[in-house]
Design a protein around this motif. Sequence first.
Motif, PDB file in Angstrom:
ATOM      1  N   LYS A 107     -42.614 -25.209  -2.810  1.00 12.25           N
ATOM      2  CA  LYS A 107     -42.261 -23.276  -2.973  1.00 12.25           C
ATOM      3  C   LYS A 107     -41.497 -23.342  -4.645  1.00 12.25           C
ATOM      4  O   LYS A 107     -41.606 -22.827  -5.467  1.00 12.25           O
ATOM      5  CB  LYS A 107     -42.349 -22.818  -2.204  1.00 12.25           C
ATOM      6  CG  LYS A 107     -42.271 -21.079  -2.624  1.00 12.25           C
ATOM      7  CD  LYS A 107     -41.469 -19.933  -0.876  1.00 12.25           C
ATOM      8  CE  LYS A 107     -41.647 -19.079  -1.317  1.00 12.25           C
ATOM      9  NZ  LYS A 107     -41.319 -17.752  -0.184  1.00 12.25           N
ATOM     10  N   ARG A 108     -40.014 -24.066  -4.329  1.00 11.54           N
ATOM     11  CA  ARG A 108     -39.251 -24.389  -5.456  1.00 11.54           C
ATOM     12  C   ARG A 108     -39.772 -24.612  -6.801  1.00 11.54           C
ATOM     13  O   ARG A 108     -39.377 -24.193  -8.479  1.00 11.54           O
ATOM     14  CB  ARG A 108     -38.190 -24.558  -5.228  1.00 11.54           C
ATOM     15  CG  ARG A 108     -37.070 -24.020  -4.130  1.00 11.54           C
ATOM     16  CD  ARG A 108     -35.795 -24.279  -3.806  1.00 11.54           C
ATOM     17  NE  ARG A 108     -35.150 -23.607  -2.999  1.00 11.54           N
ATOM     18  CZ  ARG A 108     -33.927 -23.693  -2.990  1.00 11.54           C
ATOM     19  NH1 ARG A 108     -33.530 -24.944  -2.398  1.00 11.54           N
ATOM     20  NH2 ARG A 108     -33.323 -23.112  -1.929  1.00 11.54           N
ATOM     21  N   GLN A 113     -42.408 -23.796 -12.076  1.00 13.36           N
ATOM     22  CA  GLN A 113     -43.255 -24.682 -13.499  1.00 13.36           C
ATOM     23  C   GLN A 113     -44.161 -22.991 -14.190  1.00 13.36           C
ATOM     24  O   GLN A 113     -44.381 -22.611 -15.162  1.00 13.36           O
ATOM     25  CB  GLN A 113     -44.214 -24.883 -12.396  1.00 13.36           C
ATOM     26  CG  GLN A 113     -44.324 -26.326 -12.639  1.00 13.36           C
ATOM     27  CD  GLN A 113     -45.593 -26.659 -11.106  1.00 13.36           C
ATOM     28  OE1 GLN A 113     -45.564 -26.739 -10.395  1.00 13.36           O
ATOM     29  NE2 GLN A 113     -46.257 -28.068 -11.627  1.00 13.36           N
ATOM     30  N   GLU A 114     -44.031 -21.896 -13.297  1.00 14.00           N
ATOM     31  CA  GLU A 114     -44.522 -20.830 -13.576  1.00 14.00           C
ATOM     32  C   GLU A 114     -43.584 -19.796 -14.541  1.00 14.00           C
ATOM     33  O   GLU A 114     -43.360 -19.493 -15.735  1.00 14.00           O
ATOM     34  CB  GLU A 114     -44.742 -19.993 -12.368  1.00 14.00           C
ATOM     35  CG  GLU A 114     -44.535 -18.050 -12.276  1.00 14.00           C
ATOM     36  CD  GLU A 114     -45.841 -18.323 -13.137  1.00 14.00           C
ATOM     37  OE1 GLU A 114     -46.385 -17.203 -14.050  1.00 14.00           O
ATOM     38  OE2 GLU A 114     -46.925 -18.807 -12.978  1.00 14.00           O
ATOM     39  N   ASN A 115     -41.838 -20.474 -14.203  1.00 14.98           N
ATOM     40  CA  ASN A 115     -40.798 -19.693 -15.205  1.00 14.98           C
ATOM     41  C   ASN A 115     -40.472 -20.448 -16.268  1.00 14.98           C
ATOM     42  O   ASN A 115     -40.175 -19.885 -17.432  1.00 14.98           O
ATOM     43  CB  ASN A 115     -39.777 -19.286 -14.362  1.00 14.98           C
ATOM     44  CG  ASN A 115     -40.093 -18.547 -12.903  1.00 14.98           C
ATOM     45  OD1 ASN A 115     -40.677 -17.334 -13.061  1.00 14.98           O
ATOM     46  ND2 ASN A 115     -39.067 -18.684 -11.576  1.00 14.98           N
ATOM     47  N   TYR A 116     -40.468 -21.648 -16.137  1.00 16.92           N
ATOM     48  CA  TYR A 116     -40.378 -22.418 -17.345  1.00 16.92           C
ATOM     49  C   TYR A 116     -41.857 -23.819 -17.375  1.00 16.92           C
ATOM     50  O   TYR A 116     -41.178 -24.280 -17.485  1.00 16.92           O
ATOM     51  CB  TYR A 116     -38.896 -23.248 -16.618  1.00 16.92           C
ATOM     52  CG  TYR A 116     -38.336 -22.498 -16.648  1.00 16.92           C
ATOM     53  CD1 TYR A 116     -37.095 -22.210 -17.485  1.00 16.92           C
ATOM     54  CD2 TYR A 116     -37.990 -22.233 -15.043  1.00 16.92           C
ATOM     55  CE1 TYR A 116     -36.079 -21.551 -16.861  1.00 16.92           C
ATOM     56  CE2 TYR A 116     -36.319 -21.575 -14.239  1.00 16.92           C
ATOM     57  CZ  TYR A 116     -35.652 -20.704 -15.664  1.00 16.92           C
ATOM     58  OH  TYR A 116     -34.349 -20.558 -15.351  1.00 16.92           O
ATOM     59  N   LYS A 117     -42.615 -22.584 -18.482  1.00 15.66           N
ATOM     60  CA  LYS A 117     -43.769 -23.476 -18.489  1.00 15.66           C
ATOM     61  C   LYS A 117     -43.257 -24.284 -20.029  1.00 15.66           C
ATOM     62  O   LYS A 117     -44.282 -25.280 -19.670  1.00 15.66           O
ATOM     63  CB  LYS A 117     -44.772 -22.505 -18.819  1.00 15.66           C
ATOM     64  CG  LYS A 117     -45.292 -21.467 -17.942  1.00 15.66           C
ATOM     65  CD  LYS A 117     -46.251 -20.250 -18.095  1.00 15.66           C
ATOM     66  CE  LYS A 117     -46.985 -20.321 -17.456  1.00 15.66           C
ATOM     67  NZ  LYS A 117     -45.789 -18.814 -16.943  1.00 15.66           N
ATOM     68  N   GLU A 118     -43.194 -23.768 -19.962  1.00 21.25           N
ATOM     69  CA  GLU A 118     -42.929 -24.890 -21.599  1.00 21.25           C
ATOM     70  C   GLU A 118     -41.436 -26.387 -21.301  1.00 21.25           C
ATOM     71  O   GLU A 118     -42.354 -27.588 -21.881  1.00 21.25           O
ATOM     72  CB  GLU A 118     -41.991 -24.374 -22.845  1.00 21.25           C
ATOM     73  CG  GLU A 118     -40.226 -24.451 -21.798  1.00 21.25           C
ATOM     74  CD  GLU A 118     -39.947 -22.957 -21.747  1.00 21.25           C
ATOM     75  OE1 GLU A 118     -38.597 -23.283 -21.321  1.00 21.25           O
ATOM     76  OE2 GLU A 118     -40.982 -22.744 -20.842  1.00 21.25           O
ATOM     77  N   LEU A 119     -40.859 -26.141 -19.992  1.00 17.59           N
ATOM     78  CA  LEU A 119     -40.642 -27.866 -19.049  1.00 17.59           C
ATOM     79  C   LEU A 119     -42.150 -28.949 -18.831  1.00 17.59           C
ATOM     80  O   LEU A 119     -41.373 -30.288 -19.213  1.00 17.59           O
ATOM     81  CB  LEU A 119     -40.125 -27.168 -18.582  1.00 17.59           C
ATOM     82  CG  LEU A 119     -38.486 -27.094 -19.131  1.00 17.59           C
ATOM     83  CD1 LEU A 119     -37.293 -26.795 -17.747  1.00 17.59           C
ATOM     84  CD2 LEU A 119     -38.197 -27.915 -20.319  1.00 17.59           C
ATOM     85  N   PHE A 120     -43.323 -27.933 -18.125  1.00 15.80           N
ATOM     86  CA  PHE A 120     -44.022 -29.145 -17.480  1.00 15.80           C
ATOM     87  C   PHE A 120     -45.345 -29.185 -18.215  1.00 15.80           C
ATOM     88  O   PHE A 120     -45.778 -29.920 -18.792  1.00 15.80           O
ATOM     89  CB  PHE A 120     -44.326 -28.205 -17.015  1.00 15.80           C
ATOM     90  CG  PHE A 120     -43.649 -28.406 -15.324  1.00 15.80           C
ATOM     91  CD1 PHE A 120     -43.439 -28.974 -14.665  1.00 15.80           C
ATOM     92  CD2 PHE A 120     -42.517 -26.981 -15.797  1.00 15.80           C
ATOM     93  CE1 PHE A 120     -42.099 -29.030 -14.065  1.00 15.80           C
ATOM     94  CE2 PHE A 120     -41.355 -26.839 -14.559  1.00 15.80           C
ATOM     95  CZ  PHE A 120     -41.459 -27.475 -14.134  1.00 15.80           C
ATOM     96  N   ASP A 121     -45.289 -27.941 -19.202  1.00 13.85           N
ATOM     97  CA  ASP A 121     -46.484 -28.114 -20.456  1.00 13.85           C
ATOM     98  C   ASP A 121     -46.413 -29.587 -22.141  1.00 13.85           C
ATOM     99  O   ASP A 121     -47.292 -29.215 -22.352  1.00 13.85           O
ATOM    100  CB  ASP A 121     -47.226 -27.132 -21.123  1.00 13.85           C
ATOM    101  CG  ASP A 121     -46.433 -26.727 -21.485  1.00 13.85           C
ATOM    102  OD1 ASP A 121     -45.178 -26.986 -21.907  1.00 13.85           O
ATOM    103  OD2 ASP A 121     -46.397 -25.658 -21.962  1.00 13.85           O
ATOM    104  N   GLY A 122     -45.086 -29.818 -21.813  1.00 15.98           N
ATOM    105  CA  GLY A 122     -44.705 -30.997 -22.838  1.00 15.98           C
ATOM    106  C   GLY A 122     -44.423 -30.227 -24.351  1.00 15.98           C
ATOM    107  O   GLY A 122     -44.094 -30.514 -25.683  1.00 15.98           O
TER     108      GLY A 122
END
Length: 332
Positions: A107-108, A113-122
């Motif tokens: 859940k965390r 992923q929702e709050n820090y999209k840029e860290l996950f999409d490269g």
Amino acid sequence: NLLAPWKSQGRMHDKYVIVDDGAYILGGRNTFDYFLGDYDTKNKSLDREVLVYNTGQGGADSHESSLFQVEEYFEGVWNMPECRLFHDDENLRDKKRIKEQTALLEKRYEALQENYKELFDGSYDYLSHTVPTNRIRLVSGPTGIYGKEPDVFYTLTELMKRAEKRVVIHTPYVVTNDYMNQTLSEIVNTVPDVKMVINSVENGDNFVASSDYQYHKKDVVATGIKLYEYDGGYSTHGKSLVIDDDLCAIGSYNFDLRSTYMDTELMLVIQSEELTGQLLGYMGEIEKDCRTVVDTHNYIVPDHVTVVEVPFWKRAAWKVVGLLLQPVRVLA
């Protein structure tokens, strides 16, 4: 092993995370909520790490990064005979508590992923969020489970002796012997401005170290170092130092006997004016909430600082525990 109690004090105190050949983070933060941040309470400890980004990843100079110094150290520890699988029980995954915690972490992760999209999409630009360095060197000590030579303390203090104008040390607490005090005195006599920031016993969270400090505070004061005690409400757990304007070190090493002689420890020494300046800024914020040690019993206390009242029973317990620990202070 109760039949081999002499093995009971071996402890790995390093804290770092390596991600591929891209980056790593290294510092003093332990992996549980008190240090990472608790989602439900304000109970926390102030900490400090450094993120190192490998700008040469994938290229011919990729392995010139200090990342591979840390990775080599990891492999050495991983392959020690004392390191072994904790458990190999597939049934553990079906236990209620494990399922609950796994669901919580998932859940965390979704929230991150929702709050820090840029860290996950490269799309996160690590270059714009980091600063250049001239050189980075990993300082480590022996990794065996028995007593150790004080390699990390020696290396750091030899660097301090070369300072031309200042040394700033931040450590959660200070537990020293004659050799360490003598070395600190040599630095004070060589460098114009040398100061150390620790938690006050009222503010800190290490009962054993607080007990010892009250017996040996006079020895630290006698070195001549400018000593400050932090009373900011949260225990500070960061371990770092600054030498002049361009050299800093961040890692897991406490200025105590355990870190010096017993535990495995890592400090990352970095030559960078910009990073050193940032670190001095962070240190300065901590120092605003410190009282200045005048002598063993007296302080200069800023008007805005409130020293927490400690109940009589706790002060008495400090005295008793401190006295009992004197023969085995190195374990404190």
